[in-house]
Design an enzyme around this catalytic site. Structure first.
Site, short mmCIF file in Angstrom:
data_model
loop_
_atom_site.label_atom_id
_atom_site.label_comp_id
_atom_site.label_asym_id
_atom_site.label_seq_id
_atom_site.Cartn_x
_atom_site.Cartn_y
_atom_site.Cartn_z
CB SER A 139 44.60 -30.36 -53.85
OG SER A 139 43.53 -30.57 -54.41
CB CYS A 144 35.34 -23.78 -57.31
SG CYS A 144 37.00 -23.87 -57.83
CB CYS A 165 36.38 -31.63 -49.18
SG CYS A 165 37.27 -32.99 -48.70
N GLY A 197 42.35 -21.91 -50.05
CA GLY A 197 43.30 -21.13 -51.11
C GLY A 197 43.79 -22.18 -52.11
CD GLU A 198 45.45 -23.67 -57.18
OE1 GLU A 198 44.34 -24.47 -56.97
OE2 GLU A 198 46.57 -24.26 -57.22
CB SER A 236 40.26 -29.92 -58.15
OG SER A 236 40.59 -29.97 -56.73
CG LEU A 237 39.05 -33.80 -64.12
CD1 LEU A 237 40.03 -32.85 -64.80
CD2 LEU A 237 39.47 -35.25 -64.57
CG HIS A 238 35.94 -31.13 -59.28
ND1 HIS A 238 35.79 -32.19 -58.16
CD2 HIS A 238 36.57 -30.13 -58.74
CE1 HIS A 238 36.57 -31.62 -57.25
NE2 HIS A 238 36.88 -30.31 -57.39
CB CYS A 268 39.91 -19.30 -52.67
SG CYS A 268 40.74 -20.36 -54.00
CB CYS A 320 43.54 -30.46 -44.34
SG CYS A 320 42.91 -29.74 -45.93
CD GLU A 372 37.57 -22.81 -40.54
OE1 GLU A 372 37.30 -22.63 -39.68
OE2 GLU A 372 37.55 -23.40 -41.46
CG ASN A 385 31.55 -32.58 -47.53
OD1 ASN A 385 30.99 -33.58 -47.04
ND2 ASN A 385 32.77 -32.67 -47.98
CB CYS A 408 34.52 -24.36 -53.13
SG CYS A 408 35.67 -24.22 -51.81
N1 SAH Z 1 42.45 -24.94 -54.67
C1 SAH Z 1 42.88 -26.27 -54.49
C2 SAH Z 1 43.21 -26.56 -53.06
C3 SAH Z 1 41.64 -26.86 -52.51
S1 SAH Z 1 41.70 -28.63 -52.14
C4 SAH Z 1 42.06 -27.10 -55.29
O1 SAH Z 1 41.10 -26.65 -55.70
O2 SAH Z 1 42.43 -28.31 -55.56
C5 SAH Z 1 40.04 -28.95 -51.67
C6 SAH Z 1 39.34 -29.94 -52.47
O3 SAH Z 1 37.83 -29.99 -51.88
C7 SAH Z 1 39.25 -29.72 -53.94
O4 SAH Z 1 38.95 -30.71 -54.64
C8 SAH Z 1 37.83 -28.98 -54.09
O5 SAH Z 1 37.28 -29.09 -55.45
C9 SAH Z 1 37.18 -29.86 -53.13
N2 SAH Z 1 35.91 -29.12 -52.56
C10 SAH Z 1 35.48 -28.05 -52.60
N3 SAH Z 1 34.27 -27.76 -52.28
C11 SAH Z 1 33.60 -28.81 -51.84
C12 SAH Z 1 32.42 -29.25 -51.33
N4 SAH Z 1 31.51 -28.48 -51.31
N5 SAH Z 1 32.34 -30.49 -51.19
C13 SAH Z 1 33.33 -31.75 -51.51
N6 SAH Z 1 34.54 -31.07 -51.91
C14 SAH Z 1 34.60 -30.05 -52.12
#
Ligand code: SAH
Length: 361
Positions: free
Chosen positions: A191, A110, A333, A159-160, A213-215, A106, A99, A86, A290, A113
């Site tokens: 990212s 995570c 996202c 993907g990463e 993507s720290l989180h 992937c 995007c 997509e 999301n 996701c």
């Molecule tokens: N693999 C890379 C590229 C993906 S970017 C990465 O992890 O950065 C997609 C972004 O959306 C990342 O920051 C990811 O952590 C975030 N993301 C994934 N699932 C999500 C969700 N359900 N709600 C909000 N953000 C999410």
């Protein structure tokens, strides 16, 4: 389609042609949107004929297109092997952001996701990555009127990107090339979930804007949310960020932080975040979680998100809450799913990051 200037020049050299042919063909392909060699009128008739005989242009097919009520558009692209990825276009008043996906599925798993639930099939080729930019320009009518509706690209789709390094870098070089899309390094953001050695390689190869993507602010939690943290823990990740930013003047790293109710959204989390980002030129992007079917998390409520943001801002951190866009078509996202013919054996995923503990399982 996926050959950058130097690869295309090398190709023309093998054909006994001068290197400037590369620039000519790139302009036809990426600025005019012309895919028929026969119509590339500044090439000699003999060369056009030779290209028709020796080369082909493969573009994925748009199998589904959706428009969200807020103007977001999402395309499902089918690849020749039956997989699908997509691509999402997010229009704003002052820019249009595309995007782009880098892999079919992937491997990172995570826990919050949707893409992770799809498993992993393969890396996208450079031409399949740049084709997403081409197809968006085509669908948005940019080749017809020359309007630059795609002003920014974020490698934030499925993907990463740093686990498909060479193809992603090659595609980004085409995005940057003035003979193609002519975007500046500031307008391309990659990212990553934190593939530390590849962050260093990226700095050397193509230092576009970096988002991380720290989180989470401690390894125990981040090990659960972003399992690659077990291999490259927070301290190593932040050290790589420092090295990345050292070479770039006046630039910042974007830290993405998904807001998960009761998990990482307490005042003490904000305090830790301020502490660990100290000294790194940063911008924090709070992403409201999301939800998707089967997700184990809830999004923090608005008051909590606002309070969290205010704490960071008060400490001098540039902080924005990412607006959720394209939600009604599952384009937000973490909601991108595509169609992955999963070839991953689960055991393989787990040997890659030993000890992976997925939240809720
Ligand atoms: N693999 C890379 C590229 C993906 S970017 C990465 O992890 O950065 C997609 C972004 O959306 C990342 O920051 C990811 O952590 C975030 N993301 C994934 N699932 C999500 C969700 N359900 N709600 C909000 N953000 C999410």
């Amino acid at each position: 389609m996926g050959l950058d200037q130097s690869a295309l020049s090398a190709f023309f050299a093998t054909q006994g042609e001068r290197p400037f042919r590369a620039a000519q063909v790139m302009k036809w392909l990426h600025q005019v949107g012309e895919t028929h060699f026969d119509s590339m009128t500044n090439l000699s008739k003999t060369l056009r004929q030779r290209l028709i005989e020796s080369s082909s242009l493969a573009l994925p097919e748009i199998v589904h297109e959706q428009h969200a009520s807020d103007g977001v558009r999402k395309w499902l692209l089918r690849l020749p092997d039956g997989n699908a990825v997509e691509t999402v276009f997010i229009p704003e008043t002052d820019r249009g952001t595309l995007c782009v996906s880098s892999q079919v599925g992937c491997t990172l798993n995570c826990s919050f996701c949707a893409t992770a639930r799809q498993g992993f099939n393969r890396n996208l080729e450079a031409h399949e990555i740049i084709a997403q930019v081409w197809l968006a320009n085509k669908a948005l009518g940019c080749f017809e009127d020359g309007e630059r509706r795609v002003s920014n690209v974020v490698m934030m789709g499925m993907g990463e990107p740093l686990l498909n390094f060479d193809n992603v870098v090659q595609a980004m070089r085409i995005m940057l090339d003035d003979n193609a899309y002519g975007l500046s390094k500031r307008r391309i953001t990659l990212s990553t979930a934190g593939v530390v050695p590849a962050i260093d390689r990226l700095r050397e190869a193509c230092d576009v804007s970096l988002a991380v993507s720290l989180h989470a602010t401690n390894n125990a939690l981040r090990d659960q949310l972003v399992p690659i943290n077990q291999k490259y823990p927070i301290e190593e990740l932040l050290a790589a960020c420092r090295r990345y930013i050292d070479c770039q003047q006046r630039r910042r790293i974007t830290f993405e932080y998904v807001m998960l109710a009761g998990i990482n959204d307490r005042p003490s989390d904000a305090k830790s975040l301020i502490r660990i980002l100290e000294g790194i030129p940063s911008k924090v992007n709070l992403i409201p979680f999301n939800p998707f079917t089967g997700a184990d998390y809830r999004c923090s409520d608005q008051t909590t998100i606002d309070a969290f943001r205010k704490r960071l801002q008060d400490a001098g951190l540039v902080t924005v809450t990412r607006k959720t866009r394209g939600e009604d078509i599952d384009a937000a996202c973490g909601q991108l799913a595509g169609k992955v013919q999963d070839r991953t054996r689960r055991s393989l995923r787990f040997t890659q990051f030993p000890g992976t503990r997925v939240h809720g399982s």
